[in-house]
Design a protein around this motif. Sequence first.
Motif, PDB file in Angstrom:
ATOM      1  N   VAL A 264       0.842  -1.210   0.000  1.00 56.90           N
ATOM      2  CA  VAL A 264       0.000   0.000   0.000  1.00 56.90           C
ATOM      3  C   VAL A 264       0.871   1.252   0.000  1.00 56.90           C
ATOM      4  O   VAL A 264       0.606   2.219  -0.729  1.00 56.90           O
ATOM      5  CB  VAL A 264      -0.942  -0.004   1.226  1.00 56.90           C
ATOM      6  CG1 VAL A 264      -1.622   1.360   1.390  1.00 56.90           C
ATOM      7  CG2 VAL A 264      -1.996  -1.095   1.089  1.00 56.90           C
ATOM      8  N   TYR A 265       1.938   1.255   0.792  1.00 54.73           N
ATOM      9  CA  TYR A 265       2.839   2.413   0.846  1.00 54.73           C
ATOM     10  C   TYR A 265       3.505   2.651  -0.513  1.00 54.73           C
ATOM     11  O   TYR A 265       3.606   3.781  -0.992  1.00 54.73           O
ATOM     12  CB  TYR A 265       3.905   2.193   1.917  1.00 54.73           C
ATOM     13  CG  TYR A 265       4.955   3.273   1.961  1.00 54.73           C
ATOM     14  CD1 TYR A 265       4.675   4.502   2.551  1.00 54.73           C
ATOM     15  CD2 TYR A 265       6.209   3.061   1.399  1.00 54.73           C
ATOM     16  CE1 TYR A 265       5.633   5.498   2.584  1.00 54.73           C
ATOM     17  CE2 TYR A 265       7.167   4.053   1.422  1.00 54.73           C
ATOM     18  CZ  TYR A 265       6.870   5.273   2.020  1.00 54.73           C
ATOM     19  OH  TYR A 265       7.821   6.253   2.031  1.00 54.73           O
ATOM     20  N   PHE A 266       3.944   1.552  -1.134  1.00 53.24           N
ATOM     21  CA  PHE A 266       4.601   1.658  -2.441  1.00 53.24           C
ATOM     22  C   PHE A 266       3.645   2.228  -3.485  1.00 53.24           C
ATOM     23  O   PHE A 266       4.003   3.142  -4.249  1.00 53.24           O
ATOM     24  CB  PHE A 266       5.116   0.283  -2.882  1.00 53.24           C
ATOM     25  CG  PHE A 266       5.637   0.250  -4.285  1.00 53.24           C
ATOM     26  CD1 PHE A 266       6.870   0.792  -4.599  1.00 53.24           C
ATOM     27  CD2 PHE A 266       4.881  -0.307  -5.312  1.00 53.24           C
ATOM     28  CE1 PHE A 266       7.354   0.773  -5.896  1.00 53.24           C
ATOM     29  CE2 PHE A 266       5.355  -0.326  -6.605  1.00 53.24           C
ATOM     30  CZ  PHE A 266       6.592   0.211  -6.906  1.00 53.24           C
ATOM     31  N   ILE A 267       2.417   1.702  -3.535  1.00 54.06           N
ATOM     32  CA  ILE A 267       1.437   2.160  -4.535  1.00 54.06           C
ATOM     33  C   ILE A 267       1.080   3.625  -4.298  1.00 54.06           C
ATOM     34  O   ILE A 267       1.011   4.427  -5.234  1.00 54.06           O
ATOM     35  CB  ILE A 267       0.176   1.274  -4.492  1.00 54.06           C
ATOM     36  CG1 ILE A 267       0.514  -0.141  -4.990  1.00 54.06           C
ATOM     37  CG2 ILE A 267      -0.947   1.868  -5.329  1.00 54.06           C
ATOM     38  CD1 ILE A 267      -0.612  -1.145  -4.828  1.00 54.06           C
TER      39      ILE A 267
ATOM     40  N   SER B 142       2.891   5.974  -2.831  1.00 55.89           N
ATOM     41  CA  SER B 142       4.034   6.822  -3.198  1.00 55.89           C
ATOM     42  C   SER B 142       4.141   6.971  -4.709  1.00 55.89           C
ATOM     43  O   SER B 142       4.418   8.054  -5.225  1.00 55.89           O
ATOM     44  CB  SER B 142       5.331   6.230  -2.646  1.00 55.89           C
ATOM     45  OG  SER B 142       5.279   6.160  -1.249  1.00 55.89           O
ATOM     46  N   THR B 143       3.909   5.866  -5.440  1.00 50.61           N
ATOM     47  CA  THR B 143       3.994   5.902  -6.899  1.00 50.61           C
ATOM     48  C   THR B 143       2.939   6.842  -7.479  1.00 50.61           C
ATOM     49  O   THR B 143       3.231   7.656  -8.365  1.00 50.61           O
ATOM     50  CB  THR B 143       3.812   4.489  -7.483  1.00 50.61           C
ATOM     51  OG1 THR B 143       4.801   3.629  -6.930  1.00 50.61           O
ATOM     52  CG2 THR B 143       3.945   4.508  -8.995  1.00 50.61           C
ATOM     53  N   PHE B 144       1.704   6.755  -6.981  1.00 53.36           N
ATOM     54  CA  PHE B 144       0.634   7.614  -7.482  1.00 53.36           C
ATOM     55  C   PHE B 144       0.900   9.081  -7.173  1.00 53.36           C
ATOM     56  O   PHE B 144       0.661   9.954  -8.005  1.00 53.36           O
ATOM     57  CB  PHE B 144      -0.716   7.195  -6.891  1.00 53.36           C
ATOM     58  CG  PHE B 144      -1.377   6.072  -7.644  1.00 53.36           C
ATOM     59  CD1 PHE B 144      -1.690   6.214  -8.991  1.00 53.36           C
ATOM     60  CD2 PHE B 144      -1.668   4.868  -7.019  1.00 53.36           C
ATOM     61  CE1 PHE B 144      -2.297   5.176  -9.687  1.00 53.36           C
ATOM     62  CE2 PHE B 144      -2.267   3.832  -7.707  1.00 53.36           C
ATOM     63  CZ  PHE B 144      -2.588   3.976  -9.053  1.00 53.36           C
TER      64      PHE B 144
ATOM     65  N   GLU C  10       1.275  12.003  -9.940  1.00 51.39           N
ATOM     66  CA  GLU C  10       0.454  13.221  -9.896  1.00 51.39           C
ATOM     67  C   GLU C  10       1.326  14.470  -9.920  1.00 51.39           C
ATOM     68  O   GLU C  10       1.019  15.454 -10.590  1.00 51.39           O
ATOM     69  CB  GLU C  10      -0.407  13.222  -8.627  1.00 51.39           C
ATOM     70  CG  GLU C  10      -1.581  12.256  -8.674  1.00 51.39           C
ATOM     71  CD  GLU C  10      -2.345  12.228  -7.350  1.00 51.39           C
ATOM     72  OE1 GLU C  10      -2.007  13.030  -6.454  1.00 51.39           O
ATOM     73  OE2 GLU C  10      -3.261  11.409  -7.236  1.00 51.39           O
ATOM     74  N   ARG C  11       2.439  14.423  -9.187  1.00 56.63           N
ATOM     75  CA  ARG C  11       3.342  15.564  -9.142  1.00 56.63           C
ATOM     76  C   ARG C  11       3.964  15.817 -10.505  1.00 56.63           C
ATOM     77  O   ARG C  11       4.088  16.967 -10.949  1.00 56.63           O
ATOM     78  CB  ARG C  11       4.427  15.307  -8.083  1.00 56.63           C
ATOM     79  CG  ARG C  11       5.254  16.528  -7.739  1.00 56.63           C
ATOM     80  CD  ARG C  11       5.961  16.384  -6.400  1.00 56.63           C
ATOM     81  NE  ARG C  11       6.694  15.130  -6.292  1.00 56.63           N
ATOM     82  CZ  ARG C  11       6.382  14.157  -5.431  1.00 56.63           C
ATOM     83  NH1 ARG C  11       5.363  14.291  -4.619  1.00 56.63           N
ATOM     84  NH2 ARG C  11       7.096  13.044  -5.386  1.00 56.63           N
ATOM     85  N   MET C  12       4.340  14.757 -11.203  1.00 57.61           N
ATOM     86  CA  MET C  12       4.929  14.903 -12.538  1.00 57.61           C
ATOM     87  C   MET C  12       3.919  15.492 -13.513  1.00 57.61           C
ATOM     88  O   MET C  12       4.253  16.367 -14.321  1.00 57.61           O
ATOM     89  CB  MET C  12       5.435  13.552 -13.044  1.00 57.61           C
ATOM     90  CG  MET C  12       6.681  13.054 -12.325  1.00 57.61           C
ATOM     91  SD  MET C  12       7.144  11.384 -12.813  1.00 57.61           S
ATOM     92  CE  MET C  12       7.476  11.614 -14.534  1.00 57.61           C
ATOM     93  N   VAL C  13       2.670  15.015 -13.467  1.00 57.68           N
ATOM     94  CA  VAL C  13       1.624  15.535 -14.357  1.00 57.68           C
ATOM     95  C   VAL C  13       1.361  17.013 -14.061  1.00 57.68           C
ATOM     96  O   VAL C  13       1.232  17.832 -14.979  1.00 57.68           O
ATOM     97  CB  VAL C  13       0.319  14.716 -14.197  1.00 57.68           C
ATOM     98  CG1 VAL C  13      -0.834  15.384 -14.924  1.00 57.68           C
ATOM     99  CG2 VAL C  13       0.526  13.295 -14.710  1.00 57.68           C
TER     100      VAL C  13
END
Length: 205
Positions: A28-31, A33-35, A39-42
């Motif tokens: 859950v932590y990995f997913i 962080s990835t999202f 979002e930050r990149m977009v």
Amino acid sequence: MLPCGAVLWRRLLRKRWVLGVVFGLSLVYFITSTFKQEERMVRDRNLLQVQEHEQPIMWKVKFSSGNSSQLSNQCRNSVQGKLLITDELGYVCERKDLLVNGCCNVNVPSTRLYSCESCLPNGCCSIYEYCVSCCLQPSKQHLLERFLNRAAIAFQNLFMAVEDHFELCLAKCRTSSQSVQHENTYRDPIAKYCYGEYPPELLPV
């Protein structure tokens, strides 16, 4: 003997459901962080696009005459030519006629100011030093400003580094991707150094 707490902890870790919980929380932590990173990149990409459309690039190029090197009686020059040199005042001279201060000797008959020798009407020249000298003409300022206003983002890294008319002409006249077709053939193999707004015409295939 091991403390009771350590023994209990070891026993808990041996149970599959405990390992499952630990693994689940890690997943859950990995997913998450990835999202968040996505979002930050977009968001950053969208912000950059908005800035590109709303704000022109703040070019640093100055076209004012009488810069510091002229005041100190020193000249920058094109350096690389084996036979010819162009100084920042716009003079082209033979390398042997270059003074110790980096300026061309204007008392030599062969020295030329703002020479467009070897240059075509489209602003492409067969000799680099004449390209720079021709580009330095005060009348070319508006042409260069139009180019900078039209310059693609791809040129930003190259031209954001230049600070005045001379540096812009040095950079603009260097052979670049604008001068080639098919990545390995010059658009015009004779006049390949260009200060103009547009690249040379494509050669017929």
